[in-house]
Scaffold this motif. Sequence first.
Motif, PDB file in Angstrom:
ATOM      1  N   LEU A 163       3.785  -5.280  -2.805  1.00  0.00           N
ATOM      2  CA  LEU A 163       4.302  -3.921  -2.626  1.00  0.00           C
ATOM      3  C   LEU A 163       3.421  -2.892  -3.337  1.00  0.00           C
ATOM      4  O   LEU A 163       3.230  -1.778  -2.838  1.00  0.00           O
ATOM      5  N   ARG A 164       2.856  -3.283  -4.484  1.00  0.00           N
ATOM      6  CA  ARG A 164       1.944  -2.369  -5.180  1.00  0.00           C
ATOM      7  C   ARG A 164       0.701  -2.109  -4.338  1.00  0.00           C
ATOM      8  O   ARG A 164       0.251  -0.975  -4.179  1.00  0.00           O
ATOM      9  N   GLU A 165       0.189  -3.208  -3.803  1.00  0.00           N
ATOM     10  CA  GLU A 165      -0.982  -3.118  -2.943  1.00  0.00           C
ATOM     11  C   GLU A 165      -0.657  -2.220  -1.731  1.00  0.00           C
ATOM     12  O   GLU A 165      -1.417  -1.304  -1.393  1.00  0.00           O
ATOM     13  N   ALA A 166       0.499  -2.470  -1.119  1.00  0.00           N
ATOM     14  CA  ALA A 166       0.873  -1.711   0.080  1.00  0.00           C
ATOM     15  C   ALA A 166       1.015  -0.225  -0.223  1.00  0.00           C
ATOM     16  O   ALA A 166       0.658   0.628   0.591  1.00  0.00           O
ATOM     17  N   SER A 167       1.533   0.082  -1.420  1.00  0.00           N
ATOM     18  CA  SER A 167       1.811   1.485  -1.737  1.00  0.00           C
ATOM     19  C   SER A 167       0.529   2.295  -1.859  1.00  0.00           C
ATOM     20  O   SER A 167       0.558   3.520  -1.839  1.00  0.00           O
ATOM     21  N   SER A 168      -0.604   1.607  -1.979  1.00  0.00           N
ATOM     22  CA  SER A 168      -1.867   2.334  -2.131  1.00  0.00           C
ATOM     23  C   SER A 168      -2.566   2.537  -0.785  1.00  0.00           C
ATOM     24  O   SER A 168      -3.576   3.221  -0.708  1.00  0.00           O
ATOM     25  N   HIS A 169      -2.032   1.949   0.294  1.00  0.00           N
ATOM     26  CA  HIS A 169      -2.662   2.092   1.610  1.00  0.00           C
ATOM     27  C   HIS A 169      -2.320   3.433   2.239  1.00  0.00           C
ATOM     28  O   HIS A 169      -1.134   3.758   2.392  1.00  0.00           O
ATOM     29  N   ALA A 170      -3.323   4.167   2.623  1.00  0.00           N
ATOM     30  CA  ALA A 170      -3.064   5.377   3.397  1.00  0.00           C
ATOM     31  C   ALA A 170      -2.541   4.943   4.769  1.00  0.00           C
ATOM     32  O   ALA A 170      -2.985   3.939   5.327  1.00  0.00           O
ATOM     33  N   GLY A 171      -1.559   5.648   5.291  1.00  0.00           N
ATOM     34  CA  GLY A 171      -1.036   5.328   6.614  1.00  0.00           C
ATOM     35  C   GLY A 171       0.050   4.276   6.605  1.00  0.00           C
ATOM     36  O   GLY A 171       0.682   4.016   7.625  1.00  0.00           O
ATOM     37  N   ALA A 172       0.263   3.647   5.459  1.00  0.00           N
ATOM     38  CA  ALA A 172       1.322   2.645   5.383  1.00  0.00           C
ATOM     39  C   ALA A 172       2.680   3.348   5.400  1.00  0.00           C
ATOM     40  O   ALA A 172       2.826   4.450   4.877  1.00  0.00           O
ATOM     41  N   ILE A 173       3.638   2.710   6.021  1.00  0.00           N
ATOM     42  CA  ILE A 173       5.007   3.228   6.073  1.00  0.00           C
ATOM     43  C   ILE A 173       5.862   2.314   5.217  1.00  0.00           C
ATOM     44  O   ILE A 173       5.898   1.112   5.444  1.00  0.00           O
ATOM     45  N   SER A 174       6.522   2.873   4.223  1.00  0.00           N
ATOM     46  CA  SER A 174       7.286   2.013   3.321  1.00  0.00           C
ATOM     47  C   SER A 174       8.779   2.273   3.408  1.00  0.00           C
ATOM     48  O   SER A 174       9.233   3.406   3.249  1.00  0.00           O
ATOM     49  N   PHE A 175       9.528   1.191   3.650  1.00  0.00           N
ATOM     50  CA  PHE A 175      10.989   1.236   3.561  1.00  0.00           C
ATOM     51  C   PHE A 175      11.447   0.522   2.281  1.00  0.00           C
ATOM     52  O   PHE A 175      12.600   0.150   2.157  1.00  0.00           O
ATOM     53  N   ALA A 176      10.505   0.330   1.361  1.00  0.00           N
ATOM     54  CA  ALA A 176      10.808  -0.405   0.126  1.00  0.00           C
ATOM     55  C   ALA A 176      11.170   0.558  -1.000  1.00  0.00           C
ATOM     56  O   ALA A 176      10.913   1.750  -0.930  1.00  0.00           O
ATOM     57  N   GLY A 177      11.770   0.020  -2.051  1.00  0.00           N
ATOM     58  CA  GLY A 177      11.854   0.727  -3.323  1.00  0.00           C
ATOM     59  C   GLY A 177      13.121   1.493  -3.616  1.00  0.00           C
ATOM     60  O   GLY A 177      13.457   1.703  -4.771  1.00  0.00           O
ATOM     61  N   GLY A 178      13.833   1.947  -2.597  1.00  0.00           N
ATOM     62  CA  GLY A 178      15.084   2.648  -2.871  1.00  0.00           C
ATOM     63  C   GLY A 178      14.924   3.947  -3.635  1.00  0.00           C
ATOM     64  O   GLY A 178      15.709   4.261  -4.528  1.00  0.00           O
ATOM     65  N   LEU A 179      13.907   4.719  -3.276  1.00  0.00           N
ATOM     66  CA  LEU A 179      13.704   6.000  -3.942  1.00  0.00           C
ATOM     67  C   LEU A 179      14.564   7.081  -3.287  1.00  0.00           C
ATOM     68  O   LEU A 179      14.762   7.077  -2.080  1.00  0.00           O
ATOM     69  N   PRO A 180      15.046   8.028  -4.074  1.00  0.00           N
ATOM     70  CA  PRO A 180      15.730   9.172  -3.464  1.00  0.00           C
ATOM     71  C   PRO A 180      14.731  10.112  -2.782  1.00  0.00           C
ATOM     72  O   PRO A 180      13.532  10.063  -3.043  1.00  0.00           O
ATOM     73  N   ASP A 181      15.258  10.956  -1.914  1.00  0.00           N
ATOM     74  CA  ASP A 181      14.470  11.952  -1.196  1.00  0.00           C
ATOM     75  C   ASP A 181      14.053  13.064  -2.168  1.00  0.00           C
ATOM     76  O   ASP A 181      14.897  13.790  -2.691  1.00  0.00           O
TER      77      ASP A 181
ATOM     78  N   GLU B 274       2.859 -10.210   6.561  1.00  0.00           N
ATOM     79  CA  GLU B 274       2.575  -9.843   7.959  1.00  0.00           C
ATOM     80  C   GLU B 274       2.859  -8.354   8.176  1.00  0.00           C
ATOM     81  O   GLU B 274       2.113  -7.657   8.879  1.00  0.00           O
ATOM     82  N   ALA B 275       3.925  -7.889   7.578  1.00  0.00           N
ATOM     83  CA  ALA B 275       4.318  -6.487   7.757  1.00  0.00           C
ATOM     84  C   ALA B 275       3.290  -5.556   7.109  1.00  0.00           C
ATOM     85  O   ALA B 275       2.840  -4.587   7.723  1.00  0.00           O
ATOM     86  N   VAL B 276       2.922  -5.872   5.882  1.00  0.00           N
ATOM     87  CA  VAL B 276       1.974  -5.007   5.166  1.00  0.00           C
ATOM     88  C   VAL B 276       0.640  -4.982   5.909  1.00  0.00           C
ATOM     89  O   VAL B 276      -0.020  -3.932   6.002  1.00  0.00           O
ATOM     90  N   ALA B 277       0.257  -6.118   6.477  1.00  0.00           N
ATOM     91  CA  ALA B 277      -0.983  -6.158   7.270  1.00  0.00           C
ATOM     92  C   ALA B 277      -0.888  -5.225   8.470  1.00  0.00           C
ATOM     93  O   ALA B 277      -1.906  -4.743   8.985  1.00  0.00           O
ATOM     94  N   ARG B 278       0.352  -4.954   8.923  1.00  0.00           N
ATOM     95  CA  ARG B 278       0.566  -4.057  10.066  1.00  0.00           C
ATOM     96  C   ARG B 278       0.977  -2.658   9.626  1.00  0.00           C
ATOM     97  O   ARG B 278       1.375  -1.829  10.442  1.00  0.00           O
ATOM     98  N   GLY B 279       0.932  -2.406   8.311  1.00  0.00           N
ATOM     99  CA  GLY B 279       1.180  -1.043   7.838  1.00  0.00           C
ATOM    100  C   GLY B 279       2.632  -0.676   7.641  1.00  0.00           C
ATOM    101  O   GLY B 279       3.008   0.487   7.799  1.00  0.00           O
ATOM    102  N   VAL B 280       3.444  -1.653   7.258  1.00  0.00           N
ATOM    103  CA  VAL B 280       4.832  -1.323   6.934  1.00  0.00           C
ATOM    104  C   VAL B 280       5.308  -2.229   5.793  1.00  0.00           C
ATOM    105  O   VAL B 280       4.867  -3.378   5.691  1.00  0.00           O
ATOM    106  N   ALA B 281       6.154  -1.692   4.932  1.00  0.00           N
ATOM    107  CA  ALA B 281       6.671  -2.476   3.805  1.00  0.00           C
ATOM    108  C   ALA B 281       8.191  -2.377   3.746  1.00  0.00           C
ATOM    109  O   ALA B 281       8.786  -1.414   4.239  1.00  0.00           O
ATOM    110  N   PHE B 282       8.803  -3.396   3.176  1.00  0.00           N
ATOM    111  CA  PHE B 282      10.264  -3.440   2.995  1.00  0.00           C
ATOM    112  C   PHE B 282      10.527  -4.296   1.767  1.00  0.00           C
ATOM    113  O   PHE B 282       9.601  -4.850   1.173  1.00  0.00           O
ATOM    114  N   ASP B 283      11.778  -4.430   1.392  1.00  0.00           N
ATOM    115  CA  ASP B 283      12.140  -5.288   0.260  1.00  0.00           C
ATOM    116  C   ASP B 283      12.664  -6.623   0.776  1.00  0.00           C
ATOM    117  O   ASP B 283      13.693  -6.655   1.467  1.00  0.00           O
TER     118      ASP B 283
END
Lengths: 360, 360
Positions: free
Chosen positions: B9-27, B307-316
């Motif tokens: 997830l750390r690695e994914a968070s540094s990718h430009a263009g990645a879409i993350s549904f991980a982490g539970g951050l507020p808006d 597989e997801a991160v390789a395709r530009g998306v992250a989740f928990d």
Amino acid sequence: MDAAVDAILREASSHAGAISFAGGLPDAALFPRGALHVAFDDALRETDCRALQYDWPEGSAALREWIAARARARGMDVTASDVIVTSGAQQALSIATAVLARPGDAVAVDRAAYPAALDLFRASSLRLVPHGVAATFAYVMPGASNPTGHDLDPDVVAALACSTLPILADEAYAELRFDGRMPRPLAADLRTRTWHVGSFSKTLCPGLRVGFLVAPRAHREAALAAKQDADLQAGTLSQTLLARFLARDDFDARLAHARAVYRRRAERLADALERHLSWARWRMPEGGFSIWIETDRTGDDVALLREAVARGVAFDPGHRFLAHASPAIALRVCHSATPVAQFDEGIRRLARAFDALRRR
Amino acid sequence: MDAAVDAILREASSHAGAISFAGGLPDAALFPRGALHVAFDDALRETDCRALQYDWPEGSAALREWIAARARARGMDVTASDVIVTSGAQQALSIATAVLARPGDAVAVDRAAYPAALDLFRASSLRLVPHGVAATFAYVMPGASNPTGHDLDPDVVAALACSTLPILADEAYAELRFDGRMPRPLAADLRTRTWHVGSFSKTLCPGLRVGFLVAPRAHREAALAAKQDADLQAGTLSQTLLARFLARDDFDARLAHARAVYRRRAERLADALERHLSWARWRMPEGGFSIWIETDRTGDDVALLREAVARGVAFDPGHRFLAHASPAIALRVCHSATPVAQFDEGIRRLARAFDALRRR
């Protein structure tokens, strides 16, 4: 925590006209208000407002870089990834203790030591033993101890160096030696078994609640997991303000000024002790916020505190700092935050409280 | 903490263009920047600058008054002196766990629960058991759970009410039910055995790191001692900003707006799931930040994440939320902070990752 002492000091803090040498607070006149204000303005202007968002458990990368660079300049082998930002130095002590020790283990401590560390060790069911006795780890405050304001006993340092004991090195006051000498960190030479703890609470301000821990590398992951279990992360806003502030600040010039202020305060408090409490024993501190006073008088230091508070002065009773109870009364008087103009009258009242206790 | 997931997830968070549904951050758009700025200006103008000084371990009196008044309005018997301000809700969980349980004890948890609580319980050497099985205490998230976004199972509530079990009630999301219904706190009816935990991290912003604990009165002193041992006190600056902010804010109007924002986000994410992941199982949440997805597909959710991160998306990955490993893949997708415009493409990528995993 000592509920009786706590109650008396809380009560005393609400009295108008009371003079308090208790608590070990820094001088609020030294707080970098203006610069923190600039940092706040800048941080809240960021598009995504990361200063108010969650961060990773190890904390701000910029802040960890600053801490690591400063530690390297003092001889430590450390990078930003070794640093865990903590919710004050106390949390660093708590994490280290949780990773290092199990209930029933022994921790070696100075004869007089920081009460919140002693409370933590006792709450962790550790036995408190003197340096030199078999222990699971040793707790020390290099540079300037709380409460004595003196550096470590060289014999203790030599013995620790020759041992294989893990060391919990609490540098809360190490940058506030009056002579400006920064001791070489124990972690510089004993990196694989020293837990290096620092804080911005004494040098800048406590209200940000930011300290740090550099654990031995073999324990870094366990320490980070313990940090996350404890409170997820240190406050993002505080860390952001600090990192932005430090990037612009001449921190060494700030320390030099703070040392001069606290040295003058210590000297003035020593003058007052000389005038009104000359029969007691203390050593002029080398740094820190306080003077540690020992006496040959036996009795109850809480009773002394009550007599003192009745006369409009407060201090920290010595038993809070002692690993083992002693019949002789001792106490800590802080010079760091009390108005200097109150020192003479405050110590005069303290002397009267001693007299009253003797008459009882 | 799960080091493998963490690294991905750390690695994914540094990718430009990645879409993350991980982490539970507020808006971050909901953060009250302007009002906090006013509070900061006011706080730093105070003569003695108490916002940057030490405070008592229980925290800001003004903030505790506000918290207590709000809890009383919901039926709890509570005064400011019952409230301990904590370094986030996580610390409240940590304190309660330390006071309540000993290694080897059992804690009853939902089938899917908040990972940092599960990590804490495991690190405390507790056994995780389902509700209804003999335990030392029960951990629940009333109102809206993380990860499911659903209220407690009424059968679990009824069983808890009939039992004598201590209850650790984590209300982190209780004020963020989409229907605006504020559940009656368990502590309203079960005050002597409920540890009531709340947070400002989801409703306002996490960067202040302020939560709170109302312990049963018989445990208040032990809880406060544990708080002090852990980190002395929550950050004074954060608490001061919060107390000043809350004194002027229409908090209920703010909550109403936040609920509307998160409801819309949840609906849009559900739409995307309907389009691209219709074969999976989820229930439309009643509140909170996330949708909990279960599947009949067996396999390794960390491999799916790769597989997801390789395709530009992250989740928990779901295993982080489960007390006991399951062969069926589950996952949490958060709607709370991801740009809504990315939902469709993000879930499309996630569906492809599922396909890729099946082909392996």
